[in-house]
Design a protein around this motif. Structure first.
Motif, PDB file in Angstrom:
ATOM      1  N   CYS A  22      -5.550   0.506   5.997  1.00  0.00           N
ATOM      2  CA  CYS A  22      -5.847   1.935   6.138  1.00  0.00           C
ATOM      3  C   CYS A  22      -7.110   2.352   5.383  1.00  0.00           C
ATOM      4  O   CYS A  22      -7.527   3.497   5.462  1.00  0.00           O
ATOM      5  CB  CYS A  22      -4.659   2.786   5.710  1.00  0.00           C
ATOM      6  N   CYS A  38       0.866  -1.175   0.000  1.00  0.00           N
ATOM      7  CA  CYS A  38       0.000   0.000   0.000  1.00  0.00           C
ATOM      8  C   CYS A  38       0.906   1.230   0.000  1.00  0.00           C
ATOM      9  O   CYS A  38       1.828   1.337   0.803  1.00  0.00           O
ATOM     10  CB  CYS A  38      -0.881  -0.004   1.245  1.00  0.00           C
ATOM     11  N   CYS A  74      -7.080  -0.672   0.590  1.00  0.00           N
ATOM     12  CA  CYS A  74      -6.133  -1.270   1.518  1.00  0.00           C
ATOM     13  C   CYS A  74      -6.909  -1.800   2.720  1.00  0.00           C
ATOM     14  O   CYS A  74      -7.683  -1.072   3.325  1.00  0.00           O
ATOM     15  CB  CYS A  74      -5.117  -0.219   1.956  1.00  0.00           C
ATOM     16  N   TYR A 126       1.276  -1.384   4.065  1.00  0.00           N
ATOM     17  CA  TYR A 126       0.738  -2.721   4.334  1.00  0.00           C
ATOM     18  C   TYR A 126       0.840  -3.578   3.076  1.00  0.00           C
ATOM     19  O   TYR A 126       0.638  -3.093   1.973  1.00  0.00           O
ATOM     20  CB  TYR A 126      -0.730  -2.596   4.772  1.00  0.00           C
ATOM     21  N   CYS A 180       0.189   3.292   3.580  1.00  0.00           N
ATOM     22  CA  CYS A 180       0.611   2.815   4.898  1.00  0.00           C
ATOM     23  C   CYS A 180       1.683   1.738   4.826  1.00  0.00           C
ATOM     24  O   CYS A 180       2.259   1.370   5.845  1.00  0.00           O
ATOM     25  CB  CYS A 180      -0.593   2.305   5.693  1.00  0.00           C
TER      26      CYS A 180
HETATM   27 ZN    ZN Z   1      -2.835   1.085   3.495  1.00  0.00          ZN
END
Ligand code: ZN
Ligand code: ZN
Length: 215
Positions: A30, A7, A27, A12, A10
């Motif tokens: 987030c 992502c 995501c 991730y 963030c």
């Molecule tokens: Zn994210």
């Protein structure tokens, strides 16, 4: 095969399955919308077929053979060492074509500006040297009256740093600047600053001498 996409917001690692049906997803962590374009190479399984390679082209009798691979027809000569090379064993180097061995050497030697990976920023060095006496004065000023008295030391030191900075600026003027495009203002500032300091020192020295000898 890549199974995760990072992502951009963030960091991730989002499972690729999120984008299986559409390139628009969100995501899971987030909740920000993420757009992903899955290229066919992402579905490539390592070991399943190996890296893509140019098809072999065995040379016909009488045709030039690639120096590195006898199963390939030479299509050009290396502009650096002159050997016959095939398409698979040559690479473009600016406007020239070189064999992969020469490419490696040229990159390793770092003589060619097109493949330079680091460069000494002489304009920064020149400006830094020209500013050094003043930069040293700043922390001294914060020390109070005693520090202000000590400021005389870096200012006296400029008798050495000023001609040094002048030399660096002249040198920097001839050298290529940063690989990231930037103007000559650092070199110009260093040149002006060091010239002013040299002129001040010249003035002091001449004034001092005339005072001594003409008295
Ligand atoms: Zn994210
Ligand atoms: Zn070569």
């Amino acid at each position: 095969m890549t199974t995760m996409i990072r992502c951009t917001a963030c960091g991730y690692h989002i499972p690729v399955a999120v984008f299986a049906s559409s390139r628009d997803g969100a995501c899971p962590l987030c909740r920000r919308p993420v757009k992903a374009v899955l290229l066919p190479a992402m579905r490539h399984v390592p070991g399943g077929g190996g890296p893509p390679a140019l098809p072999e082209e065995p040379p016909a009798p009488g045709e030039a053979v690639c120096f590195y691979s006898p199963n390939r027809r030479a299509t050009r000569t290396c502009s650096h060492c002159g050997v016959f090379v095939s398409e698979a064993w040559s690479a473009q180097w600016g406007s020239e074509h070189v064999c992969l061995k020469c490419l490696d050497e040229l990159r390793g030697r770092r003589k060619d500006v097109r493949f330079e990976v680091r460069r000494v920023l002489w304009d920064n060095i020149a400006l830094g040297t020209a500013l050094l006496p003043f930069l040293l004065c700043v922390p001294l000023m914060l020390l109070g009256p005693f520090g202000v008295m000590l400021m005389v030391l870096p200012l006296m030191g400029s008798v050495v740093t000023a001609p040094l900075a002048l030399g660096f600026s002249i040198y920097a003027w001839k050298k290529p600047r940063s690989m990231v495009p930037r103007g000559p203002w650092r070199t110009i500032s260093a040149l002006v600053l060091s010239l002013l300091q040299c002129a001040a020192w010249g003035f002091f020295l001449v004034a001092g001498m005339t005072q001594t000898f003409l008295r």
